[in-house]
Design a protein around this motif. Sequence first.
Motif, PDB file in Angstrom:
ATOM      1  N   THR A   1       0.859  -1.192  -0.127  1.00  0.00           N
ATOM      2  CA  THR A   1      -0.016   0.017  -0.014  1.00  0.00           C
ATOM      3  C   THR A   1       0.849   1.184   0.086  1.00  0.00           C
ATOM      4  OG1 THR A   1      -0.157   0.060   2.371  1.00  0.00           O
ATOM      5  CG2 THR A   1      -1.760  -1.495   1.440  1.00  0.00           C
ATOM      6  N   PRO A   2       0.194   2.410  -0.235  1.00  0.00           N
ATOM      7  CA  PRO A   2       1.215   3.683  -0.158  1.00  0.00           C
ATOM      8  C   PRO A   2       1.710   3.994   1.052  1.00  0.00           C
ATOM      9  CG  PRO A   2      -1.087   4.013  -1.551  1.00  0.00           C
ATOM     10  CD  PRO A   2      -1.137   2.622  -1.055  1.00  0.00           C
ATOM     11  N   ALA A   3       1.008   3.704   2.035  1.00  0.00           N
ATOM     12  CA  ALA A   3       1.310   3.673   3.507  1.00  0.00           C
ATOM     13  C   ALA A   3       2.719   2.803   3.615  1.00  0.00           C
ATOM     14  CB  ALA A   3       0.504   3.590   4.394  1.00  0.00           C
ATOM     15  N   THR A   4       2.591   1.680   3.471  1.00  0.00           N
ATOM     16  CA  THR A   4       3.569   0.686   3.767  1.00  0.00           C
ATOM     17  C   THR A   4       4.936   1.029   2.976  1.00  0.00           C
ATOM     18  OG1 THR A   4       2.513  -0.917   2.335  1.00  0.00           O
ATOM     19  CG2 THR A   4       2.156  -1.164   4.410  1.00  0.00           C
ATOM     20  N   LEU A   5       4.780   1.456   1.628  1.00  0.00           N
ATOM     21  CA  LEU A   5       5.859   1.608   0.652  1.00  0.00           C
ATOM     22  C   LEU A   5       6.679   2.773   1.243  1.00  0.00           C
ATOM     23  CD1 LEU A   5       4.577   0.964  -2.783  1.00  0.00           C
ATOM     24  CD2 LEU A   5       6.055  -0.156  -1.582  1.00  0.00           C
ATOM     25  N   THR A   6       5.751   3.969   1.627  1.00  0.00           N
ATOM     26  CA  THR A   6       6.310   5.143   2.389  1.00  0.00           C
ATOM     27  C   THR A   6       7.281   4.635   3.585  1.00  0.00           C
ATOM     28  OG1 THR A   6       4.573   6.506   1.241  1.00  0.00           O
ATOM     29  CG2 THR A   6       5.763   7.472   3.119  1.00  0.00           C
ATOM     30  N   ALA A   7       6.680   4.035   4.408  1.00  0.00           N
ATOM     31  CA  ALA A   7       7.313   3.545   5.594  1.00  0.00           C
ATOM     32  C   ALA A   7       8.588   2.789   5.324  1.00  0.00           C
ATOM     33  CB  ALA A   7       6.306   2.854   6.586  1.00  0.00           C
ATOM     34  N   ALA A   8       8.453   2.123   4.183  1.00  0.00           N
ATOM     35  CA  ALA A   8       9.742   1.256   3.970  1.00  0.00           C
ATOM     36  C   ALA A   8      10.643   1.875   3.495  1.00  0.00           C
ATOM     37  CB  ALA A   8       9.188   0.260   2.853  1.00  0.00           C
ATOM     38  N   GLY A   9      10.436   2.802   2.582  1.00  0.00           N
ATOM     39  CA  GLY A   9      11.362   3.971   1.906  1.00  0.00           C
ATOM     40  C   GLY A   9      11.924   4.567   3.132  1.00  0.00           C
ATOM     41  N   ILE A  10      11.138   5.222   3.893  1.00  0.00           N
ATOM     42  CA  ILE A  10      11.672   6.065   5.069  1.00  0.00           C
ATOM     43  C   ILE A  10      12.863   5.052   6.010  1.00  0.00           C
ATOM     44  CG2 ILE A  10      11.275   7.129   7.273  1.00  0.00           C
ATOM     45  CD1 ILE A  10       8.603   7.962   6.121  1.00  0.00           C
ATOM     46  N   LEU A  11      12.302   3.750   6.094  1.00  0.00           N
ATOM     47  CA  LEU A  11      13.414   3.181   6.784  1.00  0.00           C
ATOM     48  C   LEU A  11      14.495   2.879   5.988  1.00  0.00           C
ATOM     49  CD1 LEU A  11      10.497   0.474   8.514  1.00  0.00           C
ATOM     50  CD2 LEU A  11      12.148   2.155   9.801  1.00  0.00           C
ATOM     51  N   THR A  12      14.316   2.359   4.841  1.00  0.00           N
ATOM     52  CA  THR A  12      15.345   2.213   4.300  1.00  0.00           C
ATOM     53  C   THR A  12      16.515   3.356   3.911  1.00  0.00           C
ATOM     54  OG1 THR A  12      14.079   0.296   2.601  1.00  0.00           O
ATOM     55  CG2 THR A  12      16.415   1.167   1.702  1.00  0.00           C
ATOM     56  N   GLY A  13      15.919   4.432   3.573  1.00  0.00           N
ATOM     57  CA  GLY A  13      16.920   5.611   3.886  1.00  0.00           C
ATOM     58  C   GLY A  13      17.383   5.755   4.869  1.00  0.00           C
ATOM     59  N   LEU A  14      16.989   5.687   6.257  1.00  0.00           N
ATOM     60  CA  LEU A  14      17.183   5.839   7.494  1.00  0.00           C
ATOM     61  C   LEU A  14      18.310   4.878   7.670  1.00  0.00           C
ATOM     62  CD1 LEU A  14      14.337   6.887   9.899  1.00  0.00           C
ATOM     63  CD2 LEU A  14      16.152   8.129   8.997  1.00  0.00           C
ATOM     64  N   ALA A  15      18.344   3.502   7.056  1.00  0.00           N
ATOM     65  CA  ALA A  15      19.325   2.602   7.058  1.00  0.00           C
ATOM     66  C   ALA A  15      20.533   3.210   6.451  1.00  0.00           C
ATOM     67  CB  ALA A  15      18.938   1.262   6.439  1.00  0.00           C
ATOM     68  N   VAL A  16      20.497   3.788   5.339  1.00  0.00           N
ATOM     69  CA  VAL A  16      21.587   4.414   4.473  1.00  0.00           C
ATOM     70  C   VAL A  16      22.450   5.291   5.595  1.00  0.00           C
ATOM     71  CG1 VAL A  16      22.157   5.531   2.553  1.00  0.00           C
ATOM     72  CG2 VAL A  16      20.396   3.894   2.286  1.00  0.00           C
ATOM     73  N   VAL A  17      21.677   6.310   5.915  1.00  0.00           N
ATOM     74  CA  VAL A  17      22.097   7.295   6.926  1.00  0.00           C
ATOM     75  C   VAL A  17      22.729   6.718   8.115  1.00  0.00           C
ATOM     76  CG1 VAL A  17      21.360   9.282   8.112  1.00  0.00           C
ATOM     77  CG2 VAL A  17      20.513   8.836   5.813  1.00  0.00           C
ATOM     78  N   GLY A  18      22.102   5.789   8.941  1.00  0.00           N
ATOM     79  CA  GLY A  18      22.593   5.262   9.984  1.00  0.00           C
ATOM     80  C   GLY A  18      23.769   4.521   9.865  1.00  0.00           C
ATOM     81  N   THR A  19      24.221   3.758   8.506  1.00  0.00           N
ATOM     82  CA  THR A  19      25.142   3.075   8.263  1.00  0.00           C
ATOM     83  C   THR A  19      26.275   3.964   8.055  1.00  0.00           C
ATOM     84  OG1 THR A  19      23.771   1.417   7.339  1.00  0.00           O
ATOM     85  CG2 THR A  19      26.209   1.250   6.819  1.00  0.00           C
ATOM     86  N   HIS A  20      26.181   5.240   7.160  1.00  0.00           N
ATOM     87  CA  HIS A  20      26.961   6.092   6.905  1.00  0.00           C
ATOM     88  C   HIS A  20      27.721   6.503   8.089  1.00  0.00           C
ATOM     89  CE1 HIS A  20      29.039   9.352   4.752  1.00  0.00           C
ATOM     90  NE2 HIS A  20      28.304   9.933   5.748  1.00  0.00           N
ATOM     91  N   TYR A  21      26.715   7.144   9.225  1.00  0.00           N
ATOM     92  CA  TYR A  21      27.221   8.018  10.166  1.00  0.00           C
ATOM     93  C   TYR A  21      27.542   6.941  11.296  1.00  0.00           C
ATOM     94  CZ  TYR A  21      25.783  12.116   7.825  1.00  0.00           C
ATOM     95  OH  TYR A  21      25.554  13.172   7.056  1.00  0.00           O
ATOM     96  N   THR A  22      27.294   5.643  11.256  1.00  0.00           N
ATOM     97  CA  THR A  22      27.891   4.921  12.471  1.00  0.00           C
ATOM     98  C   THR A  22      29.378   4.441  11.857  1.00  0.00           C
ATOM     99  OG1 THR A  22      25.849   3.898  13.001  1.00  0.00           O
ATOM    100  CG2 THR A  22      27.510   2.596  13.618  1.00  0.00           C
ATOM    101  N   GLY A  23      29.427   4.109  10.635  1.00  0.00           N
ATOM    102  CA  GLY A  23      30.575   4.070   9.888  1.00  0.00           C
ATOM    103  C   GLY A  23      31.807   4.986   9.908  1.00  0.00           C
TER     104      GLY A  23
END
Length: 316
Positions: free
Chosen positions: A108-130
């Motif tokens: 659904t649009p809501a789940t896709l948006t939530a998944a996109g936000i979490l994936t983007g935060l995964a990229v950011v979290g990995t970057h700044y933890t690294g």
Amino acid sequence: MQGTVEDFEFGAVTPAASFLVACVGSALGLRCIVRSLNNRQSWKPGWLALGAATIGCGIWTMHFTAMVGFRIQGIPIDYDPGLVSLSLVVAIVAVGLGVFTVGYRGATPATLTAAGILTGLAVVGTHYTGMAAIELNGSLEHDSLTVSASVLLAVAAATAALRTAASRRGFPATLGACLLMGVAMTGAHYTGMAAVGVQLRGATDASYTTGLYGDGSPASILLPMLIGPVVFLILAGVVVMFDPQLVLGDGEWSRSSPRRHRGTAVAPERPAHAPPAASLFGPREQQPGRHARTTADHGTGATTGGVRPGTGPRGR
């Protein structure tokens, strides 16, 4: 004293390699998700977990592949192994939350948006933890405005990638989703690197110190660390290309055609109308053959004894 940061010590080699790794990890991860949703006989938790691990591993590998080209002039760089490992966990867990949300609640649009936000935060979290794992004779500083831009880029591109993948099925949509995911990962990384400044402590030396991995340069430290994740991506690719169900003959391709019994002829069946185009994350369509066969049986009036009503002997 301000240090001089270099992000492209090897020219375009590290950006190109990191983008390629990001696209490959995204492609394999999306394929795992698709198989879990389009095949009811598959083990959904296993495919979703493999998809999350593959995308997360792709994010982590992309980051540290790009970091091979990072150096601070005259300053040796080392990495804290604990934080390096934590950055990989952050990537897999954050992506996994989004993947399992889409897998069990639908595209659904809501789940896709939530998944996109979490994936983007995964990229950011990995970057700044690294980045926090870097050990040097100084401290890293980040421009808050550029950091915010990197976060928005990661979230927007990742959400666009998932929506593109969910819009329609086919190679162009899959390729576009993988490229957008690659842009989300590498774009957020290099935007975040543009925000980095270094405040040095004490005197500098133009040569690297000798460390555990040889001469102490970023390449000699990071390249051995990348072997394991790269091998994992290769193995994930083998699993995706050679689905165990397909190898054993239990895949959907062997179930899509009606079963033929010995001595029984089955006429070719065609659906009354073409099925709607399935989305990449949509539920698996019902098999038309089984429905058509059931309808045909009712239409011909088949009974257990093989005699149609009204055709038996009269006057009994």
